[in-house]
Design a protein around this motif. Sequence first.
Motif, short mmCIF file in Angstrom:
data_model
loop_
_atom_site.label_atom_id
_atom_site.label_comp_id
_atom_site.label_asym_id
_atom_site.label_seq_id
_atom_site.Cartn_x
_atom_site.Cartn_y
_atom_site.Cartn_z
N PRO A 131 38.54 37.32 74.07
CA PRO A 131 38.73 36.06 74.80
C PRO A 131 38.10 34.88 74.06
N PRO A 132 38.73 33.70 74.11
CA PRO A 132 38.18 32.52 73.42
C PRO A 132 36.75 32.18 73.82
N ARG A 133 36.42 32.34 75.12
CA ARG A 133 35.07 31.98 75.54
C ARG A 133 34.04 32.88 74.86
N TRP A 134 34.37 34.12 74.64
CA TRP A 134 33.44 35.02 73.96
C TRP A 134 33.21 34.57 72.51
N ILE A 135 34.27 34.06 71.90
CA ILE A 135 34.13 33.53 70.54
C ILE A 135 33.16 32.35 70.53
N GLY A 136 33.31 31.48 71.54
CA GLY A 136 32.38 30.35 71.65
C GLY A 136 30.94 30.81 71.83
N TYR A 137 30.75 31.79 72.71
CA TYR A 137 29.40 32.33 72.91
C TYR A 137 28.85 32.95 71.62
N ALA A 138 29.71 33.65 70.89
CA ALA A 138 29.26 34.32 69.66
C ALA A 138 28.76 33.31 68.64
N PHE A 139 29.54 32.24 68.44
CA PHE A 139 29.11 31.20 67.49
C PHE A 139 27.81 30.54 67.95
N LEU A 140 27.74 30.21 69.23
CA LEU A 140 26.55 29.52 69.75
C LEU A 140 25.30 30.40 69.61
N LEU A 141 25.40 31.64 70.07
CA LEU A 141 24.23 32.52 70.06
C LEU A 141 23.82 32.90 68.64
N PHE A 142 24.81 33.20 67.79
CA PHE A 142 24.49 33.61 66.43
C PHE A 142 23.79 32.50 65.66
N THR A 143 24.33 31.29 65.73
CA THR A 143 23.75 30.21 64.93
C THR A 143 22.38 29.79 65.45
N ILE A 144 22.24 29.66 66.76
CA ILE A 144 20.94 29.26 67.29
C ILE A 144 19.90 30.35 67.03
N LEU A 145 20.30 31.64 67.16
CA LEU A 145 19.38 32.73 66.85
C LEU A 145 18.95 32.68 65.39
N LEU A 146 19.88 32.37 64.52
CA LEU A 146 19.58 32.27 63.09
C LEU A 146 18.57 31.15 62.83
N TYR A 147 18.84 29.97 63.40
CA TYR A 147 17.92 28.84 63.19
C TYR A 147 16.54 29.16 63.78
N TYR A 201 23.50 14.16 72.70
CA TYR A 201 24.77 13.93 73.39
C TYR A 201 25.88 14.77 72.74
N GLY A 202 25.90 14.82 71.39
CA GLY A 202 26.88 15.64 70.68
C GLY A 202 26.72 17.11 71.00
N VAL A 203 25.48 17.58 71.11
CA VAL A 203 25.22 18.97 71.47
C VAL A 203 25.78 19.27 72.86
N GLY A 204 25.61 18.33 73.77
CA GLY A 204 26.14 18.51 75.13
C GLY A 204 27.65 18.62 75.15
N LEU A 205 28.34 17.80 74.32
CA LEU A 205 29.80 17.88 74.25
C LEU A 205 30.26 19.26 73.78
N ILE A 206 29.59 19.77 72.75
CA ILE A 206 30.01 21.04 72.17
C ILE A 206 29.78 22.20 73.14
N THR A 207 28.60 22.26 73.71
CA THR A 207 28.30 23.38 74.61
C THR A 207 29.13 23.32 75.89
N SER A 208 29.40 22.12 76.38
CA SER A 208 30.17 22.01 77.62
C SER A 208 31.62 22.43 77.42
N ARG A 209 32.18 22.16 76.24
CA ARG A 209 33.59 22.51 76.00
C ARG A 209 33.77 23.96 75.57
N PHE A 210 32.94 24.42 74.64
CA PHE A 210 33.20 25.71 74.02
C PHE A 210 32.47 26.87 74.69
N VAL A 211 31.49 26.57 75.52
CA VAL A 211 30.79 27.65 76.22
C VAL A 211 31.06 27.57 77.72
N GLY A 212 31.62 26.44 78.16
CA GLY A 212 31.96 26.30 79.57
C GLY A 212 30.83 25.84 80.45
#
Length: 695
Positions: free
Chosen positions: A49-65, A184-195
């Motif tokens: 599902p697309p939402r899982w892809i969004g979660y994967a990118f969000l969690l992987f990158t933030i975990l890496l940082y 503000y940009g972070v809010g746009l991304i998380t609201s659209r791609f993570v729901g």
Amino acid sequence: MARGLMRWFGAIRGGAGFVPQLRRYYLAYTAGFILFVLALAGLEQMGMPPRWIGYAFLLFTILLYATIGILSRTSDVTEYYVAGRRVPAIFNGMATGADWMSAASFIGLAGMLFLSGFQGLAYVMGWTGGYVLVALLLAPYLRKFGQYTIPDFLAARYGGTLPRLVGVVAAILASFVYVVAQIYGVGLITSRFVGLQFEIGVFVGLAGILVCSFLGGMRAVTWTQVAQFVILIIAYLTPVCILGYKVSGSMVPPVAYGEAVQQVSRLEEQIFDLPAEKEARDLYRARADAIYERIVRLPDSLEEERARLTTRLNEMKANNALLRDIVAVEKERRELPRSPEEARVKWESQMREAADRGAQPIRHADAFEPRPGSDPGQARLNFLSLMFCLMIGTAALPHVLMRYYTTPTVQEARDSVFWSLLFILMLYIAAPAYAVYAKLEVFSSLINTPIIKLPSWVAAWGKVGLVHIEDINRDGLLQWAELSLNPDVIVLATPEIAGLPYVVSGLVAAGGLAAALSTADGLLLVITSALSHDVYYKIFRPQASTQWRLVVSKSLLLVVAICAATLAAQRPSTILYMVAWAFSIAGAAFFPALVMGIFWRRANRAGAVAGMLVGLGVTLYYMVRVQFDSIPWLGLHGIAMEPWFGIDSTAAGVWGVPLGFITIVVVSLLTPPPPPATQNVVTRIRYPRLEREGF
């Protein structure tokens, strides 16, 4: 895995073979990220599902940082503020590129080029041109000076506490406006791609920002930014290369760009002159005129509007109208302004929006095309003024200049500017192509499409508040005038607009997140360094221990971050507007004082303080009065004024910078010269001992 991370940590600490180890580990990291994206692409083909892809990118990158931030934690002051002054030029260039390519560059730049065409190139030319000023006028001299912050330089060069305090205020103001845009940009991304809800997404992204800068300061921020640069540049170039191949068969954006511009120009000729398009523009102009009449007749018109809606609502209820229509009118009545002052502000905003939609559209390739009724030279003047402010602001941004304190030598500071420009070029040379590819897709697949058959991305981004459509002429088709796209949506939505796999959309979101987080980290570090180092340690408690200074810095970091996130949740403006304001503020406050402090021995404390205050004051005065008609929380109403010579608020620094220079010269000549010891600082900065500094 753990052993590899510890070896990376050892490389970050600067052991034997420091640079070769860094290169190997970041190459491995890049390859690993590419494999991660390819794996997600395969899983999407298998039905993920697309939402899982969004979660994967969000969690992987933030975990890496977060992992890099935790491994880079430090209690050493030099490591915390300037990364131990051991960052090699090429890696400092990558970190500077990530620090620089904020949400404005990644998300907002292509969007501005999409909406304004040629006029938007002022951002590209201004931002890149500013690095020439950094290399020639500031970076090597500030590195020779050493220390930690820009207020440090102002205090040492001009003497006393007052220049430091003025520098602190200006650094905090410019950086705070800038960091609000990133969150503000972070809010746009998380609201659209993570729901997530936008306001919640802002604070989720804030956690990713804090985990890096909170633990390790500049050292953690530096090595995280190098990792973030890799992600953001891959994310930005991937869709634009795919679209370039789709347009012309070439995956090099500049090669396909010319053909795409020609296609867009041909479509503009067809679309803008359609009868339905002209009808829609006429209706919007009529709406703007009607709103103007309401504004002129305030306060009577507000009561008339309330009475009209009440009468209409009663009639609908009496005639058993549809429930959804009744609810819509009730909502309209409920949202009516409560006072004439509020009505003026709201209706003027609606009038400007209607007038903009009703105006003749800007053609993408036409240079300095004026709006109807405006001075033909006004567009050119705004272009040049904005480019000037962005160049000066680039050369004076505290979070960029601080990066050149982290290199081992003056020569490496110069080399860092070269690498910074090279890495930034990779994004900026693609941004115009990104904009024109997106416009080509919108013209080809969206305009004159039945509204009931619009693709799903329109509704999805409409929920976030970045896409608005209105069938004003009631023909059931979408005209260009009826489509309102916020510039912040273009880059994030282009993969969906072009029908690319959703994993590309997730990749772009991860890149935008990396750009926003990297710049926010640097900006928050500037603000907290100004408060903890320049105010608390240098002025109030010089005897404070190293550990206590870091405690104060981290506590302030948390407070400032929460304040910025709270303001970002209010959606104060578009990303690019907020960033342009920050550039004008920084340029007017710092550039004259820094340049004169390096190149003119006669500049003294009184001149520098007066110049910074005059430049900053005039810039803020112009910016606020041109952009806002009221500031309710300050009780200010009716403060708007007409722009001087038609120059927009984004170029407010065009007044503050020259006045800052003039004030420094005049006041310095009218007051006693600085003491010999202060003049010797200029000599030491300007003429370093070459054999010691690595020239």
